[in-house]
Motif scaffolding. Structure first.
Motif, PDB file in Angstrom:
ATOM      1  N   SER A 156       0.830  -1.206   0.000  1.00  0.00           N
ATOM      2  CA  SER A 156       0.000   0.000   0.000  1.00  0.00           C
ATOM      3  C   SER A 156       0.866   1.258   0.000  1.00  0.00           C
ATOM      4  CB  SER A 156      -0.916  -0.010   1.221  1.00  0.00           C
ATOM      5  OG  SER A 156      -1.640   1.199   1.325  1.00  0.00           O
ATOM      6  N   ASN A 178       0.942   4.165  -2.954  1.00  0.00           N
ATOM      7  CA  ASN A 178       0.659   5.574  -2.664  1.00  0.00           C
ATOM      8  C   ASN A 178       1.809   6.478  -3.094  1.00  0.00           C
ATOM      9  OD1 ASN A 178      -1.885   5.142  -1.557  1.00  0.00           O
ATOM     10  ND2 ASN A 178      -1.066   4.756   0.487  1.00  0.00           N
ATOM     11  N   ASP A 223       1.742   6.478  -7.092  1.00  0.00           N
ATOM     12  CA  ASP A 223       0.499   6.770  -7.806  1.00  0.00           C
ATOM     13  C   ASP A 223      -0.543   7.472  -6.945  1.00  0.00           C
ATOM     14  OD1 ASP A 223      -1.006   6.645 -10.192  1.00  0.00           O
ATOM     15  OD2 ASP A 223      -2.176   4.974  -9.385  1.00  0.00           O
ATOM     16  N   GLY A 224      -0.183   7.855  -5.717  1.00  0.00           N
ATOM     17  CA  GLY A 224      -1.135   8.528  -4.843  1.00  0.00           C
ATOM     18  C   GLY A 224      -1.067  10.039  -4.989  1.00  0.00           C
TER      19      GLY A 224
END
Length: 478
Positions: A331, A335, A338-339
């Motif tokens: 996760s 992030n 691509d967050g």
């Protein structure tokens, strides 16, 4: 003159700065009034540092780059500086020197000024550049010329800069406190698309995609997406994934950030590393399937293999070793690339490489994160011709037909082909190298046939064994 030269240092040393500033401004005001300077001329000052003097002004550097070539040809006094990001010495205006520039028939004056050393604690400006021009040219200077200067300076900086290869520092190391998040060396890899052993049509397709990306600033803004693009390079070992990265970097003239995930402490540190990268760069994570446990099925497998006792021992060992193991999660990686944080810098390419694409979590390589999937396959005849030209400067030979036939029958990597084509001594010519390659390919073909024969034999034995088992089961049933 001698008296002035004697009294001037005493004036600078003993008269307080505030009083000197007041006197000099007053004299300047009367001189300006006397020569009507305020009504005829406009002055724009560009300080070296902005804000509270903590960050360097990008405009100052771009103007200095613009003036470097002009100053070299026209100024009487120059200053040579060894720039950190430049390939050679940079010549610029010396302190308290001026140069005249003509732009569309308009004369402007650029001057360089530096605050005295003893006055620096009272001034936040330090060194600055001043642009002087006549008042009736205000529109063309403010609306056209300044933008022209900044644009030219930026292009000169990109042309002269020395590209870097960065690697992230181990956060647990004491040296990282003064070295920063990244260390760098000059990027000197000479790979190019012309020397890359790959199908020609595939290379052209990749080059067109890269060119489209570099020109897509307005398009990405229009579709409300960060100006970045992801590439996934996958294929067997030795198929040229690292060489492809170097070819892309040289084609675009980008810096390369080699991100080693195993030395990143946690997700927060990963975000800091990504924020510390610059535009016009490539962030690379090689062998991402081996870097961390980033796939759900591998995590589950690991948890099933470890019993409670082993987990306790691992936790104790972790405490003793100082908890240096990376805690970056899938996760956190998603992030970071691509967050929300991924939009903090523009014109960036992110590349993942892997030998086993099926081992990666689908969320990691979906379109939008890894936009372009490039399969780096085994060497075929078109790729061989490129390698033959690179290593032997040869474009035709009697053995080309046999080599092409063998390359279609066996799977060998471009690295293996290149090793056979490389001369091993001064006596090795193209004929010797090609014959060595043919011999190597024939041996690979022989191994492939023997492997298939063993596989077929085992399959036949398994079938016979299965038939016997089925026969026994049938008799028992009866």
């Amino acid at each position: 003159m001698a008296s002035i030269m004697f009294l001037w240092p005493m004036y600078k040393q003993f008269v307080p700065y505030q009083l000197r500033e007041y006197l000099e401004n007053t004299i300047q005001k009367y001189l300006d009034k006397l020569f009507r300077r305020d009504s005829n001329f406009v002055y724009i000052r560009f300080p070296e540092y902005t804000g509270e003097g903590l960050s360097k002004s990008r405009a100052y550097d771009e103007i200095r780059n613009y003036l470097s070539s002009i100053s070299t040809a026209r100024a009487k006094r120059l200053k040579a500086k060894e720039s950190e990001n430049s390939k050679s010495l940079v010549l610029c205006l010396d302190d308290d020197e001026a140069v005249v520039v003509v732009f569309q028939g308009v004369n402007v004056v650029w001057s360089s000024t530096v605050v005295d050393k003893e006055d620096k604690h009272n001034s936040k400006e330090g060194r600055y550049l001043t642009l002087t021009f006549e008042n009736h040219h205000r529109d063309i200077i403010t609306n056209t010329y300044i933008d022209h200067v900044l644009r030219e300076g930026k292009e000169i900086a990109l042309k002269n800069r020395e590209r870097k290869l960065y690697t992230n520092n181990d956060s647990s190391s004491y040296s990282s406190w003064w070295e920063g998040l990244w260390s760098n060396v000059p990027f000197n890899h000479h790979a190019s698309f012309e020397t890359l052993g790959m199908d020609l049509d595939k290379k052209e397709e990749i080059k067109k995609d890269l060119i489209k990306f570099t020109k897509g600033k307005d398009y990405y803004r229009k579709v409300a997406k960060p100006w970045k693009r992801g590439y996934l390079l996958f294929g067997p070992p030795g198929t040229g994934k690292s060489t492809m990265i170097s070819a892309i970097a040289n084609f675009l003239e980008y810096d390369v950030y080699d991100l080693e995930l195993t030395t990143v402490k946690d997700n927060a540190e990963l975000k800091k590393l990504m924020l510390d990268t610059k535009g016009k760069s490539i962030v690379v994570i090689e062998d991402i399937d081996c870097s961390l446990e980033l796939t759900e099925h591998r995590k589950k497998k690991k948890e099933e293999d470890e019993d409670k006792e082993e987990k306790k021992e691992a936790e104790n060992l972790k405490r003793v070793s100082g908890n240096n193991e990376s805690n970056v999660t899938l996760s956190g990686l998603l992030n970071a690339i691509d967050g929300l944080w991924s939009a903090c810098s523009d014109e960036k390419i992110i590349i993942f490489t892997t030998n086993f694409v099926d081992n990666l979590d689908p969320a990691l390589i979906r379109r939008g994160r890894m936009d372009y999937h490039i399969e780096m396959s085994y060497c075929r005849f078109e790729a061989f011709k490129v390698l033959a030209k690179n290593y032997l400067e040869n474009e035709s030979h009697d053995l080309y037909g046999e080599i092409g036939r063998l390359l279609e029958e066996v799977d060998v990597s471009p690295a293996d082909v290149a090793e056979n084509l490389m001369p091993k001594s001064d006596e090795d010519d193209a004929d010797i190298c090609f014959r060595r390659l043919v011999k190597s390919l024939e041996e690979e073909k022989k191994k492939k046939i023997e492997k298939e024969a063993r596989k077929n034999k085992k399959k036949a034995e398994d079938n016979v064994k299965q038939e016997k088992q089925n026969k026994v089961k049938g008799m028992v049933t009866k």
